[in-house]
Design a protein around this motif. Sequence first.
Motif, PDB file in Angstrom:
ATOM      1  N   ASP A  76      13.748   3.973 -11.678  1.00 41.73           N
ATOM      2  CA  ASP A  76      12.376   4.098 -11.190  1.00 41.73           C
ATOM      3  C   ASP A  76      11.413   4.125 -12.375  1.00 41.73           C
ATOM      4  N   SER A  77      10.672   3.026 -12.567  1.00 44.31           N
ATOM      5  CA  SER A  77       9.672   2.972 -13.640  1.00 44.31           C
ATOM      6  C   SER A  77       8.262   3.215 -13.124  1.00 44.31           C
ATOM      7  N   SER A  78       8.130   3.594 -11.851  1.00 42.21           N
ATOM      8  CA  SER A  78       6.793   3.832 -11.308  1.00 42.21           C
ATOM      9  C   SER A  78       6.224   5.143 -11.832  1.00 42.21           C
ATOM     10  N   VAL A  79       4.900   5.176 -11.981  1.00 43.01           N
ATOM     11  CA  VAL A  79       4.174   6.381 -12.373  1.00 43.01           C
ATOM     12  C   VAL A  79       3.177   6.662 -11.251  1.00 43.01           C
ATOM     13  N   PRO A  80       3.392   7.698 -10.455  1.00 45.49           N
ATOM     14  CA  PRO A  80       2.483   7.950  -9.332  1.00 45.49           C
ATOM     15  C   PRO A  80       1.030   7.985  -9.767  1.00 45.49           C
ATOM     16  N   GLY A  81       0.206   7.191  -9.069  1.00 42.55           N
ATOM     17  CA  GLY A  81      -1.218   7.140  -9.365  1.00 42.55           C
ATOM     18  C   GLY A  81      -1.607   6.183 -10.460  1.00 42.55           C
ATOM     19  N   SER A  82      -0.646   5.411 -11.002  1.00 40.41           N
ATOM     20  CA  SER A  82      -0.955   4.485 -12.102  1.00 40.41           C
ATOM     21  C   SER A  82      -0.239   3.168 -11.869  1.00 40.41           C
ATOM     22  N   ASP A  83      -0.831   2.079 -12.368  1.00 36.10           N
ATOM     23  CA  ASP A  83      -0.163   0.780 -12.318  1.00 36.10           C
ATOM     24  C   ASP A  83       0.763   0.566 -13.497  1.00 36.10           C
ATOM     25  N   GLU A  84       0.640   1.387 -14.527  1.00 36.20           N
ATOM     26  CA  GLU A  84       1.547   1.292 -15.657  1.00 36.20           C
ATOM     27  C   GLU A  84       2.921   1.819 -15.273  1.00 36.20           C
ATOM     28  N   VAL A 109      22.256  -4.480  -0.426  1.00 35.78           N
ATOM     29  CA  VAL A 109      20.876  -4.655  -0.875  1.00 35.78           C
ATOM     30  C   VAL A 109      20.519  -3.458  -1.752  1.00 35.78           C
ATOM     31  N   LEU A 110      20.167  -3.741  -3.001  1.00 34.47           N
ATOM     32  CA  LEU A 110      19.866  -2.715  -3.997  1.00 34.47           C
ATOM     33  C   LEU A 110      18.371  -2.750  -4.293  1.00 34.47           C
ATOM     34  N   THR A 111      17.720  -1.611  -4.321  1.00 29.98           N
ATOM     35  CA  THR A 111      16.271  -1.592  -4.510  1.00 29.98           C
ATOM     36  C   THR A 111      15.862  -0.566  -5.553  1.00 29.98           C
ATOM     37  N   CYS A 112      14.701  -0.792  -6.144  1.00 34.75           N
ATOM     38  CA  CYS A 112      14.043   0.198  -6.989  1.00 34.75           C
ATOM     39  C   CYS A 112      12.535   0.055  -6.780  1.00 34.75           C
ATOM     40  N   PRO A 113      11.760   1.119  -7.038  1.00 33.63           N
ATOM     41  CA  PRO A 113      10.325   1.080  -6.735  1.00 33.63           C
ATOM     42  C   PRO A 113       9.504   0.391  -7.822  1.00 33.63           C
ATOM     43  N   GLY A 114       8.296  -0.048  -7.411  1.00 36.27           N
ATOM     44  CA  GLY A 114       7.298  -0.570  -8.333  1.00 36.27           C
ATOM     45  C   GLY A 114       6.022   0.237  -8.248  1.00 36.27           C
ATOM     46  N   ASN A 115       4.997  -0.213  -8.937  1.00 35.32           N
ATOM     47  CA  ASN A 115       3.759   0.565  -9.010  1.00 35.32           C
ATOM     48  C   ASN A 115       2.987   0.592  -7.687  1.00 35.32           C
ATOM     49  N   HIS A 116       3.240  -0.354  -6.786  1.00 31.23           N
ATOM     50  CA  HIS A 116       2.598  -0.325  -5.468  1.00 31.23           C
ATOM     51  C   HIS A 116       3.365   0.538  -4.478  1.00 31.23           C
ATOM     52  N   ASP A 117       4.535   0.991  -4.842  1.00 31.26           N
ATOM     53  CA  ASP A 117       5.365   1.760  -3.934  1.00 31.26           C
ATOM     54  C   ASP A 117       5.047   3.249  -4.011  1.00 31.26           C
ATOM     55  N   SER A 118       5.278   3.937  -2.906  1.00 31.58           N
ATOM     56  CA  SER A 118       5.091   5.384  -2.807  1.00 31.58           C
ATOM     57  C   SER A 118       6.464   6.030  -2.639  1.00 31.58           C
ATOM     58  N   ARG A 119       6.817   6.924  -3.550  1.00 29.45           N
ATOM     59  CA  ARG A 119       8.182   7.463  -3.557  1.00 29.45           C
ATOM     60  C   ARG A 119       8.558   8.144  -2.245  1.00 29.45           C
ATOM     61  N   ALA A 120       7.672   8.972  -1.710  1.00 27.98           N
ATOM     62  CA  ALA A 120       8.010   9.713  -0.493  1.00 27.98           C
ATOM     63  C   ALA A 120       8.232   8.770   0.682  1.00 27.98           C
ATOM     64  N   ALA A 121       7.300   7.844   0.904  1.00 24.22           N
ATOM     65  CA  ALA A 121       7.438   6.901   2.016  1.00 24.22           C
ATOM     66  C   ALA A 121       8.611   5.954   1.791  1.00 24.22           C
ATOM     67  N   HIS A 133       0.810  -1.224   0.000  1.00 22.92           N
ATOM     68  CA  HIS A 133       0.000   0.000   0.000  1.00 22.92           C
ATOM     69  C   HIS A 133       0.842   1.271   0.000  1.00 22.92           C
ATOM     70  N   GLY A 134       2.151   1.137   0.007  1.00 23.38           N
ATOM     71  CA  GLY A 134       3.020   2.301   0.036  1.00 23.38           C
ATOM     72  C   GLY A 134       3.056   3.011   1.368  1.00 23.38           C
ATOM     73  N   ALA A 135       2.738   2.304   2.456  1.00 20.74           N
ATOM     74  CA  ALA A 135       2.705   2.906   3.786  1.00 20.74           C
ATOM     75  C   ALA A 135       4.091   2.863   4.430  1.00 20.74           C
ATOM     76  N   GLU A 136       4.383   3.869   5.248  1.00 18.25           N
ATOM     77  CA  GLU A 136       5.686   3.914   5.909  1.00 18.25           C
ATOM     78  C   GLU A 136       5.935   2.666   6.744  1.00 18.25           C
ATOM     79  N   ALA A 137       4.906   2.169   7.428  1.00 16.13           N
ATOM     80  CA  ALA A 137       5.086   0.982   8.263  1.00 16.13           C
ATOM     81  C   ALA A 137       5.519  -0.228   7.438  1.00 16.13           C
ATOM     82  N   GLU A 138       5.042  -0.310   6.203  1.00 14.35           N
ATOM     83  CA  GLU A 138       5.433  -1.427   5.336  1.00 14.35           C
ATOM     84  C   GLU A 138       6.910  -1.323   4.957  1.00 14.35           C
ATOM     85  N   TYR A 139       7.395  -0.113   4.723  1.00 13.30           N
ATOM     86  CA  TYR A 139       8.813   0.055   4.400  1.00 13.30           C
ATOM     87  C   TYR A 139       9.687  -0.138   5.630  1.00 13.30           C
ATOM     88  N   GLU A 140       9.186   0.228   6.782  1.00 11.52           N
ATOM     89  CA  GLU A 140       9.936  -0.028   8.010  1.00 11.52           C
ATOM     90  C   GLU A 140      10.113  -1.528   8.217  1.00 11.52           C
TER      91      GLU A 140
END
Length: 250
Positions: free
Chosen positions: A114-122, A72-84, A48-55
């Motif tokens: 980062d291939s995420s588009v805020p507000g979209s699953d694409e 550990v190397l990471t990049c975001p997906g469409n379920h992720d929230s950039r700020a959190a 859900h892109g919640a801070e608790a999930e990233y913690e």
Amino acid sequence: MLVLAHISDLHLDGTERATERAERVRDRLWELPGPVDALLVTGDIADHGAEAEYEEAARILGLRDRGAPFPVLTCPGNHDSRAAYRKALLGEPAGDGPVNSVRVFDDAAVLMCDSSVPGSDEGELDEETYAWIEETLDELDGLPALLAFHHPPVALHHPLPDAYQLRRPSALAALLERRSEVAGIITGHAHTPAATTFGGLPLVVGPGVTWTLRLPWEGEGAADREAPPGFAFHVLDDEGRLTSHFRVAV
């Protein structure tokens, strides 16, 4: 030679099920008899892109206490929230721009895009990210590189992931045509291990940790929640060949 472990699509949501599956894969990797060079996590870390999930992700992946035996190397997906994601996973100031980073090893580099588009699953690699890729490759001065992001740029022959591919794949193809130092592409998103090509290069899709995509000829329903979580190993050898091996954590 570069050896990467690879997981994707943890979808941590605070449930015991999601936590147990992520920890099961983590334990397998942490207990390897021989270390790999890094663990790559290609997005949808949170559900859900919640801070608790990233913690929780930071705890599981050893990002807070440096408990991981390798980077550990990471990049975001469409379920992720950039700020959190920035604040709770990376421990950086929150921000809404694309989360791009690079890790340089002795023989190769990995660009986490980062291939995420805020507000979209694409998915889409925006102009800022394309410029960052070009500038980073210039700075690497010919060092072989892998590009890692969430959304595959090709159809995988299932209507679910194929509805949310990477937008504008022609822009990525044009970049690859210019940049011969790119040795391959690693993605997630589809919840199924897959190997194909894009722009004449290997394209490897990592399996999902949370559930496995059931392909149309495998029966009804898309999500196989009983399949064990999967992970992969990718080897970029001294000849620039990318080889991938897939495993499950039972």
